[in-house]
Design an enzyme around this catalytic site. Structure first.
Site, PDB file in Angstrom:
ATOM      1  N   ASP A 201     -27.266   7.447  -7.740  1.00 36.84           N
ATOM      2  CA  ASP A 201     -26.508   6.203  -7.566  1.00 36.84           C
ATOM      3  C   ASP A 201     -27.375   5.079  -7.004  1.00 36.84           C
ATOM      4  OD1 ASP A 201     -24.182   4.613  -7.612  1.00 36.84           O
ATOM      5  OD2 ASP A 201     -23.689   5.103  -5.550  1.00 36.84           O
ATOM      6  N   SER A 224     -19.572   0.555  -7.308  1.00 35.25           N
ATOM      7  CA  SER A 224     -19.402   1.611  -8.308  1.00 35.25           C
ATOM      8  C   SER A 224     -17.914   1.875  -8.524  1.00 35.25           C
ATOM      9  CB  SER A 224     -20.088   2.900  -7.849  1.00 35.25           C
ATOM     10  OG  SER A 224     -21.468   2.686  -7.617  1.00 35.25           O
ATOM     11  N   GLN A 274     -22.516   5.222 -15.528  1.00 42.95           N
ATOM     12  CA  GLN A 274     -21.764   4.592 -14.444  1.00 42.95           C
ATOM     13  C   GLN A 274     -21.237   3.238 -14.898  1.00 42.95           C
ATOM     14  OE1 GLN A 274     -23.376   2.616 -10.550  1.00 42.95           O
ATOM     15  NE2 GLN A 274     -22.956   4.751 -10.036  1.00 42.95           N
TER      16      GLN A 274
END
Length: 282
Positions: A201, A224, A274
């Site tokens: 991430d 996110s 993502q």
């Protein structure tokens, strides 16, 4: 193993409260919102502790529902969806203050032989020629306490569509970085999967801004929304892996980023996706 890496491994070692119920601790930080990779990695650890030996995670899919609070632990409640001969499925709900902040669904599989093919790794500079991402963040004033929280990670930025990479008419938004856990981990495969999930991430959503250099991180609200990983082959998170990222689309205040993960010998070991909020500041 250095102190920062020891702290990361300890952070991902959850406390068992009851059957399928776990508690995750928080790091020392000045940041206001829990780093998404931490929640995803802790949820993966929680789920993995409810499957039989011999099952290995091959995919996880998750949604970030609410910002996490660093001031209190996170509770992870694992639901056993399915236990089959070849596959097992789990769902994890992360809670704080009595509210869901994150959902993760995972599939595990027993090892089996099958058909094999994989993408070829692009030609890139070696990690030694990359720029230290933490140093770049400090120079650009975008640190926000992340360099301390990510101290266990060695991240070398190779460039993006905006800076350093050759133009690609097929992919207007690209970015590439080398990453590894900075320190030798144990040989426990879950330790490598969890720390990789934590690191996955770090920079992925930033690839969505590569086509919009006028809108840097300081000019965009970023968060996110969901995060997915497919694990293809075993690898060590404490050895260099290339994060080859691109963003096929941005619209409606959201950006989608995809990433292929290659080891230095060119093996494709994971694919990550993502979607996140990239809302220009008003």
């Amino acid at each position: 193993m250095g102190e920062a890496t020891q702290k990361l491994v300890a952070l991902l070692d959850l406390e068992k409260l009851d059957t399928d119920l776990f508690r995750g601790q928080q790091p020392e930080t000045i940041r206001q919102r829990v780093y998404g990779g931490q929640v995803a990695a802790q949820a993966l650890i929680a789920a993995s502790r409810t499957v039989d030996e011999g099952f290995h995670v091959h995919s996880l899919h998750s949604y970030f529902l609410l910002p996490g609070d660093y001031n209190v632990p996170i509770i992870y409640d694992v639901e056993r969806i399915r236990d089959g001969k070849s596959f097992a499925t789990r769902r994890v709900l992360a809670r704080q203050h009595g509210r869901p902040i994150y959902y993760q669904s995972l599939n595990f599989q027993r090892h089996e032989e099958g058909l094999e093919h994989e993408d070829v790794m692009p030609e890139v500079k070696p990690p030694e020629e990359g720029l230290d991402l933490m140093q770049l963040m400090a120079e650009r004033g975008t640190d926000d306490g992340l360099s301390k929280e990510w101290a266990a990670l060695d991240v070398r930025w190779l460039g993006s569509s905006a800076y350093g990479l050759d133009p690609d008419p097929m992919h207007p938004a690209k970015a590439q970085v080398w990453i590894r856990v900075d320190g030798r981990l144990s040989d426990d495969p879950m330790e490598h999967l969890a720390t990789f999930t934590y690191a996955s991430d770090v920079s992925l959503l930033g690839a969505t801004l590569a086509a919009h250099p006028e809108h840097g991180p300081q000019k965009v609200q970023m968060a996110s929304l969901d995060h997915t990983i497919w694990f293809h082959r075993p690898f060590r998170a404490d050895e260099w892996w290339l994060y080859d990222q691109w963003s096929p689309s941005a619209s409606g205040g959201r950006g989608l980023a995809l990433g292929r993960v290659f080891t230095q010998d060119g093996t494709l070991v994971a694919t990550v996706a993502q979607e996140g909020l990239i809302r220009p500041s008003r």
